[in-house]
Design a protein around this motif. Structure first.
Motif, mmCIF file in Angstrom:
data_model
loop_
_atom_site.group_PDB
_atom_site.id
_atom_site.type_symbol
_atom_site.label_atom_id
_atom_site.label_comp_id
_atom_site.label_asym_id
_atom_site.label_seq_id
_atom_site.Cartn_x
_atom_site.Cartn_y
_atom_site.Cartn_z
ATOM 1 N N ARG A 118 0.856 -1.043 0.025
ATOM 2 C CA ARG A 118 0.082 -0.116 0.010
ATOM 3 C C ARG A 118 0.862 1.237 0.049
ATOM 4 N N ARG A 119 2.040 1.151 0.737
ATOM 5 C CA ARG A 119 2.885 2.398 0.810
ATOM 6 C C ARG A 119 4.072 2.099 1.303
ATOM 7 N N PRO A 120 5.203 2.668 1.158
ATOM 8 C CA PRO A 120 6.540 2.322 1.264
ATOM 9 C C PRO A 120 6.884 1.771 2.722
ATOM 10 N N SER A 121 6.272 2.422 3.917
ATOM 11 C CA SER A 121 6.546 1.942 5.136
ATOM 12 C C SER A 121 5.985 0.628 5.184
ATOM 13 N N GLU A 122 4.926 0.011 4.431
ATOM 14 C CA GLU A 122 4.497 -1.429 4.697
ATOM 15 C C GLU A 122 5.245 -2.500 3.692
ATOM 16 N N ILE A 123 6.400 -2.037 3.230
ATOM 17 C CA ILE A 123 7.155 -2.964 2.506
ATOM 18 C C ILE A 123 7.774 -3.700 3.617
ATOM 19 N N ILE A 124 7.579 -5.067 3.751
ATOM 20 C CA ILE A 124 8.196 -6.063 4.850
ATOM 21 C C ILE A 124 9.321 -6.377 4.208
ATOM 22 N N PHE A 125 10.396 -6.423 5.042
ATOM 23 C CA PHE A 125 11.637 -6.990 4.640
ATOM 24 C C PHE A 125 12.584 -5.902 3.747
ATOM 25 N N ARG A 126 11.812 -4.637 3.887
ATOM 26 C CA ARG A 126 12.755 -3.939 2.668
ATOM 27 C C ARG A 126 14.401 -3.540 2.962
ATOM 28 N N GLU A 127 14.643 -3.428 4.162
ATOM 29 C CA GLU A 127 15.907 -3.216 4.487
ATOM 30 C C GLU A 127 16.638 -4.354 4.204
ATOM 31 N N ARG A 128 16.183 -5.587 4.658
ATOM 32 C CA ARG A 128 17.010 -6.851 4.708
ATOM 33 C C ARG A 128 17.221 -7.059 3.239
ATOM 34 N N LEU A 129 16.149 -6.989 2.343
ATOM 35 C CA LEU A 129 16.329 -7.099 0.966
ATOM 36 C C LEU A 129 17.341 -6.325 0.205
ATOM 37 N N GLU A 130 17.325 -4.960 0.566
ATOM 38 C CA GLU A 130 18.289 -3.927 0.129
ATOM 39 C C GLU A 130 19.684 -4.409 0.471
ATOM 40 N N HIS A 131 19.740 -4.971 1.655
ATOM 41 C CA HIS A 131 21.216 -5.174 2.142
ATOM 42 C C HIS A 131 21.832 -6.469 1.278
ATOM 43 N N MET A 132 21.103 -7.247 0.928
ATOM 44 C CA MET A 132 21.397 -8.471 0.237
ATOM 45 C C MET A 132 21.658 -7.934 -1.257
ATOM 46 N N ALA A 133 20.777 -7.197 -1.747
ATOM 47 C CA ALA A 133 20.996 -6.648 -3.202
ATOM 48 C C ALA A 133 22.309 -5.844 -3.271
ATOM 49 N N SER A 134 22.538 -5.065 -2.262
ATOM 50 C CA SER A 134 23.779 -4.461 -2.223
ATOM 51 C C SER A 134 25.046 -5.218 -2.283
ATOM 52 N N ARG A 135 24.926 -6.613 -1.807
ATOM 53 C CA ARG A 135 26.074 -7.222 -1.835
ATOM 54 C C ARG A 135 26.254 -8.221 -2.943
ATOM 55 N N VAL A 136 24.916 -8.513 -3.687
ATOM 56 C CA VAL A 136 24.838 -9.471 -4.725
ATOM 57 C C VAL A 136 24.230 -8.665 -5.920
ATOM 58 N N PRO A 137 25.102 -8.625 -7.170
ATOM 59 C CA PRO A 137 24.250 -7.860 -7.973
ATOM 60 C C PRO A 137 23.195 -8.563 -8.864
ATOM 61 N N GLY A 138 23.309 -9.836 -8.562
ATOM 62 C CA GLY A 138 22.414 -10.647 -9.481
ATOM 63 C C GLY A 138 20.791 -10.554 -8.646
ATOM 64 N N ILE A 139 20.429 -9.694 -7.499
ATOM 65 C CA ILE A 139 19.107 -9.569 -6.953
ATOM 66 C C ILE A 139 18.773 -8.189 -7.212
ATOM 67 N N SER A 140 17.859 -8.102 -8.197
ATOM 68 C CA SER A 140 17.314 -6.754 -8.359
ATOM 69 C C SER A 140 15.769 -6.366 -7.947
ATOM 70 N N LEU A 141 15.704 -5.711 -7.101
ATOM 71 C CA LEU A 141 14.598 -5.243 -6.220
ATOM 72 C C LEU A 141 13.852 -4.337 -7.073
ATOM 73 N N ARG A 142 12.290 -4.548 -7.201
ATOM 74 C CA ARG A 142 11.303 -3.645 -7.837
ATOM 75 C C ARG A 142 10.404 -3.383 -6.898
ATOM 76 N N TRP A 143 10.001 -2.366 -6.226
ATOM 77 C CA TRP A 143 8.928 -2.075 -5.293
ATOM 78 C C TRP A 143 7.882 -1.178 -6.067
ATOM 79 N N VAL A 144 6.613 -1.827 -5.723
ATOM 80 C CA VAL A 144 5.345 -0.793 -6.304
ATOM 81 C C VAL A 144 4.335 -0.719 -5.166
ATOM 82 N N VAL A 145 4.053 0.565 -4.926
ATOM 83 C CA VAL A 145 3.215 1.084 -4.083
ATOM 84 C C VAL A 145 2.156 1.671 -4.569
ATOM 85 N N GLU A 146 0.977 1.772 -3.821
ATOM 86 C CA GLU A 146 -0.447 2.406 -4.241
ATOM 87 C C GLU A 146 -0.397 3.875 -3.971
ATOM 88 N N GLY A 147 0.486 4.388 -3.114
ATOM 89 C CA GLY A 147 0.892 5.707 -2.710
ATOM 90 C C GLY A 147 1.836 5.822 -1.739
#
Length: 358
Positions: free
Chosen positions: A159-188
């Motif tokens: 629904r909104r950025p603050s409700e993305i579960i695991f965002r920080e943990r996933l962004e940490h993994m993506a920052s260490r491994v180029p093969g993980i590409s994250l795409r977030w979609v929020v309603e607002g």
């Protein structure tokens, strides 16, 4: 070289032993990750993406609720589930209000067939909404822990950025491994916090921007059924091989292959003929179900104003008076318009006999 032969071997946990809660970590509004260990010190062995069934001692008798495991078997000393309480939640609400470190619960499992390990591929596309992110988190963590570069596009809708579960943990993994590409979609966006990512409802145009090579990827999807249906329709409309599509409802995960429900979507058949009746023009034409209303109308010598032809601009909106169409749009029509019988001719395919106000 260190000699590990003297270390004691550890048993594998089975559901004959209870789970002991060791941590409760808030993840967002009414959302928390509960981490458990085996009191005996046993290790956990399961497939990333599987689920546990917890026996919850709610008032009035035990309640059994199924939760996807959000941790990875590559970290076998503990096991975690992440859950979000809805307005009508009983079991999850009880857990958020009562489960604390030291609490013990009975559990059944692990079970389930929703795992990337059951469908090996060079490239993956994970698409989830809300707490449907949990099996995707488990599978991505497993890939990360292997130490080799994966190729996964990870899409999560919230629904909104603050409700993305695991965002920080996933962004940490993506920052260490180029093969993980994250795409977030929020309603607002959240108030007072700018958002520069995707905004709106997941659609075909977003998919093409997120993973241009989606036809080459094995797709895993998890979320509410209306969301998964929208994902299926987007993929079907783009010619994706649906034999490579796998889904799991976070409300009713499948324990065995036989439990996986058959997908029974209405899909245009290129060998089936449809009939379009133009009520205002007193004319009728026949065409394949895979042809759009717009194309069939033009072939019949009639005209519908149009613009983008991708279901975005809404220029080709017409009223459907009778019949059924298969419409996959990209935001060019509102739910109120659809409820009133309007369709977008550029992305609507006739199923059987359809009457339109043209």
């Amino acid at each position: 070289m260190n000699d590990l032969s003297g270390l004691p071997s550890r048993a594998i946990w089975s559901d004959a032993e209870p789970l002991e809660c060791v941590t409760v970590v808030p993840e967002g509004p009414n959302t928390a990750t509960f981490t458990f260990r085996a009191p005996s010190g046993a290790l956990f062995d399961y497939l990333p993406g599987q689920f546990l069934t917890l026996e919850l001692p709610v008032p009035g008798g035990p309640l059994y609720r199924t939760y996807t495991i959000s941790s990875s078997p590559s970290r076998p000393r503990s096991i975690s589930i992440t859950t979000k309480a809805q307005l009508d939640s009983i079991g999850t609400r009880w857990m958020l209000d009562n489960l604390v470190p030291g609490s013990q619960l009975r559990a059944l499992g692990p079970s389930g067939v929703f795992s990337h390990l059951a469908h090996p591929a060079e490239k993956y596309l994970f698409i989830s909404a809300g707490s449907g992110i949990t099996p995707m988190m488990a599978m991505t963590t497993y890939m990360f822990d292997l130490g080799v570069e994966p190729d996964v596009v990870f899409v999560n809708c919230a629904r909104r950025p603050s409700e993305i579960i695991f965002r920080e943990r996933l962004e940490h993994m993506a920052s260490r491994v180029p093969g993980i590409s994250l795409r977030w979609v929020v309603e607002g966006p959240d108030r007072y916090r700018p958002w520069t990512g995707f905004q709106g409802m997941f659609n075909q145009l977003m998919l093409g921007l997120m993973a241009s090579d989606y036809l080459e990827r094995e797709v895993f999807c998890c979320g509410p059924e209306p969301f998964m249906q929208a994902v299926r329709e987007a993929l079907q409309g783009l010619g994706y091989d649906m034999d490579r599509y796998h889904q799991e409802s976070f409300q009713a995960p499948a324990a065995t292959d036989a439990d996986v429900p058959e997908i029974d979507d209405v899909v245009p058949d290129e060998e089936a003929l449809a009939e379009i009746v133009f009520a205002a023009s007193d004319r009728t034409t026949r065409c394949a179900e895979t042809e759009t209303i717009l194309a069939a109308t033009r072939a019949a010598g009639l005209n519908i104003p149009s613009g983008c032809t991708f279901g975005v601009c809404g220029t080709c909106k017409v009223r459907k008076l009778a019949g059924e169409v298969h419409m996959v749009h990209n935001g060019g029509i509102s739910e109120d318009d659809i409820a009133e019988g309007y369709i977008l001719a550029c992305c609507s395919h006739p199923i059987g006999s359809v009457t339109v106000d043209i």
